[in-house]
Motif scaffolding. Structure first.
Motif, PDB file in Angstrom:
ATOM      1  N   SER A   1       0.813  -1.223   0.000  1.00 61.84           N
ATOM      2  CA  SER A   1       0.000   0.000   0.000  1.00 61.84           C
ATOM      3  C   SER A   1       0.841   1.266   0.000  1.00 61.84           C
ATOM      4  O   SER A   1       0.319   2.349   0.222  1.00 61.84           O
ATOM      5  CB  SER A   1      -0.977  -0.007   1.173  1.00 61.84           C
TER       6      SER A   1
ATOM      7  N   LEU B   1       3.292   2.425   1.974  1.00 61.29           N
ATOM      8  CA  LEU B   1       3.779   3.084   3.187  1.00 61.29           C
ATOM      9  C   LEU B   1       5.287   2.961   3.305  1.00 61.29           C
ATOM     10  O   LEU B   1       5.953   3.844   3.844  1.00 61.29           O
ATOM     11  CB  LEU B   1       3.122   2.469   4.431  1.00 61.29           C
TER      12      LEU B   1
ATOM     13  N   ARG C   1       2.765   6.265  -4.629  1.00 65.93           N
ATOM     14  CA  ARG C   1       2.453   6.767  -3.291  1.00 65.93           C
ATOM     15  C   ARG C   1       1.168   6.122  -2.783  1.00 65.93           C
ATOM     16  O   ARG C   1       0.313   5.749  -3.575  1.00 65.93           O
ATOM     17  CB  ARG C   1       2.177   8.261  -3.361  1.00 65.93           C
ATOM     18  N   SER C   2       1.021   6.130  -1.468  1.00 63.33           N
ATOM     19  CA  SER C   2      -0.197   5.573  -0.870  1.00 63.33           C
ATOM     20  C   SER C   2      -1.448   6.176  -1.489  1.00 63.33           C
ATOM     21  O   SER C   2      -2.402   5.469  -1.803  1.00 63.33           O
ATOM     22  CB  SER C   2      -0.228   5.834   0.623  1.00 63.33           C
ATOM     23  N   ALA C   3      -1.437   7.508  -1.655  1.00 65.53           N
ATOM     24  CA  ALA C   3      -2.637   8.188  -2.164  1.00 65.53           C
ATOM     25  C   ALA C   3      -3.023   7.639  -3.537  1.00 65.53           C
ATOM     26  O   ALA C   3      -4.207   7.373  -3.799  1.00 65.53           O
ATOM     27  CB  ALA C   3      -2.394   9.691  -2.243  1.00 65.53           C
TER      28      ALA C   3
ATOM     29  N   VAL D   1      -4.547   4.040  -3.109  1.00 61.32           N
ATOM     30  CA  VAL D   1      -5.957   4.025  -2.649  1.00 61.32           C
ATOM     31  C   VAL D   1      -6.862   4.421  -3.810  1.00 61.32           C
ATOM     32  O   VAL D   1      -7.937   3.871  -3.983  1.00 61.32           O
ATOM     33  CB  VAL D   1      -6.265   5.038  -1.533  1.00 61.32           C
ATOM     34  N   ARG D   2      -6.411   5.427  -4.545  1.00 66.20           N
ATOM     35  CA  ARG D   2      -7.234   5.910  -5.648  1.00 66.20           C
ATOM     36  C   ARG D   2      -7.456   4.816  -6.691  1.00 66.20           C
ATOM     37  O   ARG D   2      -8.518   4.737  -7.306  1.00 66.20           O
ATOM     38  CB  ARG D   2      -6.571   7.135  -6.287  1.00 66.20           C
TER      39      ARG D   2
ATOM     40  N   HIS E   1      -6.312  -0.292   2.678  1.00 67.02           N
ATOM     41  CA  HIS E   1      -5.537  -1.033   3.675  1.00 67.02           C
ATOM     42  C   HIS E   1      -6.042  -0.669   5.061  1.00 67.02           C
ATOM     43  O   HIS E   1      -5.978   0.480   5.475  1.00 67.02           O
ATOM     44  CB  HIS E   1      -4.049  -0.654   3.498  1.00 67.02           C
TER      45      HIS E   1
ATOM     46  N   HIS F   1      -4.985   2.445  13.577  1.00 61.37           N
ATOM     47  CA  HIS F   1      -4.593   3.797  13.151  1.00 61.37           C
ATOM     48  C   HIS F   1      -5.770   4.709  12.826  1.00 61.37           C
ATOM     49  O   HIS F   1      -5.807   5.375  11.795  1.00 61.37           O
ATOM     50  CB  HIS F   1      -3.627   3.725  11.964  1.00 61.37           C
TER      51      HIS F   1
ATOM     52  N   LEU G   1     -13.379  10.747   6.284  1.00 60.00           N
ATOM     53  CA  LEU G   1     -12.003  10.886   5.798  1.00 60.00           C
ATOM     54  C   LEU G   1     -11.563   9.648   5.020  1.00 60.00           C
ATOM     55  O   LEU G   1     -10.686   9.722   4.163  1.00 60.00           O
ATOM     56  CB  LEU G   1     -11.044  11.152   6.956  1.00 60.00           C
ATOM     57  N   GLY G   2     -12.205   8.510   5.314  1.00 57.05           N
ATOM     58  CA  GLY G   2     -11.928   7.316   4.517  1.00 57.05           C
ATOM     59  C   GLY G   2     -12.264   7.536   3.050  1.00 57.05           C
ATOM     60  O   GLY G   2     -11.651   6.943   2.161  1.00 57.05           O
TER      61      GLY G   2
ATOM     62  N   TYR H   1     -11.698  10.208   1.494  1.00 56.14           N
ATOM     63  CA  TYR H   1     -10.919  11.385   1.098  1.00 56.14           C
ATOM     64  C   TYR H   1     -10.634  11.422  -0.399  1.00 56.14           C
ATOM     65  O   TYR H   1     -10.812  12.452  -1.047  1.00 56.14           O
ATOM     66  CB  TYR H   1      -9.607  11.401   1.895  1.00 56.14           C
ATOM     67  N   VAL H   2     -10.203  10.302  -0.971  1.00 59.21           N
ATOM     68  CA  VAL H   2      -9.818  10.333  -2.394  1.00 59.21           C
ATOM     69  C   VAL H   2     -11.034  10.438  -3.319  1.00 59.21           C
ATOM     70  O   VAL H   2     -10.916  10.918  -4.441  1.00 59.21           O
ATOM     71  CB  VAL H   2      -8.957   9.115  -2.809  1.00 59.21           C
TER      72      VAL H   2
ATOM     73  N   ARG I   1     -13.900  12.073  -2.449  1.00 59.75           N
ATOM     74  CA  ARG I   1     -14.822  12.997  -1.781  1.00 59.75           C
ATOM     75  C   ARG I   1     -15.655  13.845  -2.740  1.00 59.75           C
ATOM     76  O   ARG I   1     -16.699  14.338  -2.378  1.00 59.75           O
ATOM     77  CB  ARG I   1     -14.057  13.908  -0.819  1.00 59.75           C
TER      78      ARG I   1
END
Ligand SMILES: Nc1ncnc2c1ncn2[C@@H]1O[C@H](COP(=O)(O)OP(=O)(O)OP(=O)(O)O)[C@@H](O)[C@H]1O
Ligand SMILES: [Mg+2]
Lengths: 288, 235
Positions: B48, B50, B69-71, B74-75, B80, B86, B99-100, B102-103, B105
């Motif tokens: 993922s 990190l 990158r993580s972002a 996820v996109r 994860h 966390h 916020l989950g 976020y990508v 939104r």
């Protein structure tokens, strides 16, 4: 009674200044995890930039403050990229040392550009107003109102907007923030920008009632650190309540006891609060 | 859907994962078994984005994401839910969930639907939606963590030891939710200490030991394998 009301408003004005400066500091601490020891120097730079925009460029006062805030925001982004981003894997002591370097750099820079002497910035609002029988300078009223407006706007930004929430998310859990797709680099630049803009606004507001000098950041720096420690490191409500609390203590002690007592009051209050709650009013224990 | 090839990862002083090969097909439930310290979380963190791999390749949904990158990951649809959850402890449950997303939104309607799906999956969270996440019980926090990961509308969900520290009854609820998620067509990659329950719901599995894949196969075969039985099923 009129003296009390006068000092109450002086306290509110000073509190507004302290709050704006303290929030900037506490935000950077919350996101980056280190204290920006150059914060006082940035306050000074903000003051001088406002001065130049107002006096030399001839912008109206409020426009000058807004422009100074924008300029400082850009400086914040540049500093983050140039100095703190390359240090991101280094221990936090390195950041602190870097901020001391930035502080000396800024003080020398200001001395080069504006000289070492005092500068006076005339208040564009130099009249007086009568509030409940007390004579108050208009500039102080302007400070109180502007500080309130900025505080409300900032709270809305931090609590309601998705960008503000991403700052808070990073403060609360870096890994969690990365996993939902928040880019820590962007948030870190944004935090520096907001922090520097706030300190510029606070300097622009206070400049007309104080003299500008390259050393003007030092005493503010000390007080602002006291405020964020009092409020709890990294806490927004802590910085707000701490800012007004310390300002009131300072103003009231210097009015009713002696001028020296005003300075002492700040640290007496700080010690008293820390003795009762060592993490500060809103502090949570953070181990990094 | 996900192809991990020849992946090696370390934390500075030498690798802790050594040439790992794992494939997880779309929509399947793949379980990763392994003792403490065998490298399950390291594998997930690498996948993922990190942490960075020292060599090897991770492909997800037809795209090389090894250096992403993580972002960006996820996109692309890989969520994860990490070990230790966390969460954002001082934010409300609902803010955590939002916020989950976020990508994604910008698609408000979709976010609404996803939020409703999460509350349907974990009705207990609905009543707690305005409480701070840090004040919930361990099981409820795990639900928030899974829910937050689901809010990104993933094609595949990584779950790192979701039953850790939970009472058996709550563990069962979490497992039921995982099955439900998988039945919606979302691929699941699950690390578990609880090998028996995990193999029961999984399609296929891998066993890690000291950073290497030592066994792999269909979940049913693994459950019958004497080596697995001895090491993880206590037979
Ligand atoms: N942040 C870290 N820095 C250095 N070494 C680490 C770090 N995290 C894990 N390791 C090491 O990497 C190896 C694999 O750890 P990892 O956490 O991936 O195992 P795991 O299978 O998830 O274990 P567990 O079942 O306990 O969660 C271990 O030897 C561990 O000590
Ligand atoms: Mg682990």
């Amino acid at each position: 009674m009129t003296l009390f009301i006068q000092q109450l408003i002086n306290g509110l004005a000073l509190g507004g200044i302290y709050c704006l400066a303290a929030i900037g500091l506490t935000l950077v601490f919350g996101v980056l995890g280190f204290p920006n020891l150059a914060h006082g120097a940035l306050f000074m730079v903000g003051g001088y930039v406002t001065y130049t925009l107002l006096v030399d460029v001839g912008l109206p006062y409020v426009v000058a403050i807004v422009c100074a805030a924008l300029i400082l925001a850009v400086i914040g982004v540049v500093f983050e990229r140039l100095i703190f981003h390359p240090l991101r894997h280094a221990p936090h002591t390195h950041h602190m040392i870097a901020t001391v370097g930035v502080m000396f750099f800024l003080i020398s820079l200001v001395q080069e550009i504006w000289g070492t002497g005092f500068l006076r910035m005339e208040s564009p609002f130099d009249g007086r107003m009568t509030v409940a029988g007390a004579q108050i300078s208009t500039q102080r009223i302007i400070i109180v109102i502007t500080a309130m407006v900025v505080l409300i706007a900032l709270t809305l930004f931090l609590k309601r907007s998705v960008h503000g929430q991403s700052i808070e998310a990073i403060e609360q859990d870096r890994t969690g923030a990365a996993l939902v797709g928040i880019n820590a680099n962007v948030v870190s630049m944004m935090t520096f920008a907001v922090s520097f803009a706030l300190v510029a606004i606070s300097a622009g507001l206070v400049a007309p009632i104080q003299l500008l000098s390259p050393g003007m950041g030092e005493s503010l720096s000390l007080i602002v650190f006291a405020i964020i420690i009092l409020g709890g490191l990294g806490s927004l409500p802590g910085a707000i309540i701490g800012g007004f609390f310390i300002a009131m203590a300072e103003v009231m002690a210097s009015t009713y006891i002696s001028v020296g007592a005003g300075q002492a009051a700040v640290f007496i209050v700080l010690m008293a609060v820390l003795a009762i709650k060592p993490t500060g009013i809103f502090g949570t224990v953070v181990q990094r | 859907m996900m192809t991990i090839s020849d992946l090696s990862v370390g934390y500075g002083a030498g690798d802790v994962l050594h040439s790992v090969d794992i494939t997880a097909a779309a929509g399947e439930l793949t379980v990763i078994l392994g003792a403490n310290g065998s490298g399950k979380s390291t594998l997930f963190r690498t996948v993922s984005g990190l942490i960075r791999s020292s060599s090897g390749r991770v492909e997800f949904d037809g795209e090389d994401v090894t250096r992403s990158r993580s972002a960006a990951i996820v996109r692309r649809g890989l969520a994860h839910c990490p070990e230790g959850r966390h969460l954002f402890p001082r934010m409300s449950v609902e803010k955590n969930l939002m916020l989950g997303a976020y990508v994604g939104r910008r698609d408000r309607a979709r976010v609404r639907t996803l939020l409703e799906r999460t509350y349907e999956l974990f009705p207990a969270l609905q009543d707690k939606s305005h409480q701070s996440a840090g004040s919930l019980s361990g099981g409820q926090q795990q639900m928030v963590a899974i829910g937050r990961a689901l809010m990104s509308d993933p094609k595949m969900l990584i779950l790192d030891e979701p039953s850790m520290g939970l009472a058996p009854l709550i563990t069962q609820q979490v497992f039921d939710a995982i099955v439900g998620i998988n039945q919606e067509g979302i691929g699941v990659m699950l690390a578990e200490q609880n090998a028996r329950s995990a193999l029961k719901i999984a399609t296929s599995g891998y066993v890690l030991a000291e950073g290497r894949v030592v066994l792999s196969g269909a979940a049913a075969d693994l459950a019958d394998n004497p080596a697995v039985q001895q090491a993880y099923l206590g037979v």
